[in-house]
Scaffold this active site. Structure first.
Site, PDB file in Angstrom:
ATOM      1  N   GLU A  27       0.835  -1.107   0.005  1.00  0.00           N
ATOM      2  CA  GLU A  27       0.060  -0.083  -0.055  1.00  0.00           C
ATOM      3  C   GLU A  27       0.899   1.132  -0.220  1.00  0.00           C
ATOM      4  O   GLU A  27       0.417   2.246  -0.773  1.00  0.00           O
ATOM      5  CB  GLU A  27      -0.930  -0.097   1.117  1.00  0.00           C
ATOM      6  N   TYR A  59     -14.771  26.309  -2.069  1.00  0.00           N
ATOM      7  CA  TYR A  59     -14.803  24.828  -2.431  1.00  0.00           C
ATOM      8  C   TYR A  59     -13.802  24.333  -3.321  1.00  0.00           C
ATOM      9  O   TYR A  59     -13.178  23.426  -3.269  1.00  0.00           O
ATOM     10  CB  TYR A  59     -15.937  24.242  -2.366  1.00  0.00           C
ATOM     11  N   GLU A  79      -8.268   6.303   9.682  1.00  0.00           N
ATOM     12  CA  GLU A  79      -8.563   7.178  10.710  1.00  0.00           C
ATOM     13  C   GLU A  79      -7.884   8.381  11.000  1.00  0.00           C
ATOM     14  O   GLU A  79      -8.275   9.517  11.277  1.00  0.00           O
ATOM     15  CB  GLU A  79      -8.542   6.329  12.081  1.00  0.00           C
ATOM     16  N   LYS A 104     -11.708   4.008   1.316  1.00  0.00           N
ATOM     17  CA  LYS A 104     -10.872   3.570   0.438  1.00  0.00           C
ATOM     18  C   LYS A 104     -11.410   2.304  -0.125  1.00  0.00           C
ATOM     19  O   LYS A 104     -11.354   1.205   0.288  1.00  0.00           O
ATOM     20  CB  LYS A 104      -9.812   3.121   1.948  1.00  0.00           C
TER      21      LYS A 104
END
Length: 126
Positions: A27, A59, A79, A104
C-alpha cells in the site's frame, strides 16, 4: 462568530486522489485511490447577501487542500487521514463544524466488498 442555531451546509463529495496510506508495504509502495466527502457547517447568509466569494468557504481551495493531504505524508490508518483533513478544515475555514468521510475502495480485504470508510464530525469548540 457563527450562530449555532443557523447551520447551513456546503458539501463537496467525491474528491479523488492517490495516496500511500496503509499498514502493508504494498500500500505504501504502490498507492491506491482514496475518495473524500466533506460537509462544512456554517452560516451562508452573509455570502448570499453580498454575492462575494470572500464571504464563504471557497470549495475549490477546499478540494485542493484535501487532495494535497491525501497525496501527502503517509499514515497507517484512514482514521488518521480523516482526522488530518478535519483538523485542516477547521484551521483554515471559518466553519462551526466539519464532517469528513474517507473512502478506501481498494482496501486489501480478502472478501468481496463495496466500500470501506471512516467518518468523523468535528467542531471548532469541542
Amino acid at each position: 462568530m457563527l450562530n449555532s442555531s443557523t447551520m447551513d451546509r456546503i458539501s463537496l463529495s467525491g474528491i479523488k486522489a492517490v495516496g500511500y496510506h496503509g499498514v502493508f508495504d504494498h500500500e505504501r509502495r504502490n498507492g491506491q485511490p482514496f475518495v473524500v466527502d466533506v460537509v462544512l457547517h456554517t452560516d451562508i447568509r452573509a455570502a448570499a447577501a453580498s454575492d462575494d466569494l470572500a464571504a464563504t468557504a471557497n470549495y475549490g481551495e477546499l478540494a485542493e487542500r484535501v487532495k494535497a493531504i491525501i497525496e501527502g505524508e503517509p499514515c497507517n490508518l484512514i482514521e488518521t487521514l480523516t482526522e488530518r483533513i478535519a483538523a485542516d478544515v477547521l484551521a483554515v475555514f471559518d466553519v462551526a463544524r466539519v464532517d469528513v468521510t474517507v473512502h478506501k475502495p481498494k482496501a486489501p480485504i480478502e472478501v468481496p466488498f463495496g466500500d470501506v470508510s471512516v467518518s468523523v464530525s468535528r467542531s471548532r469548540h469541542g
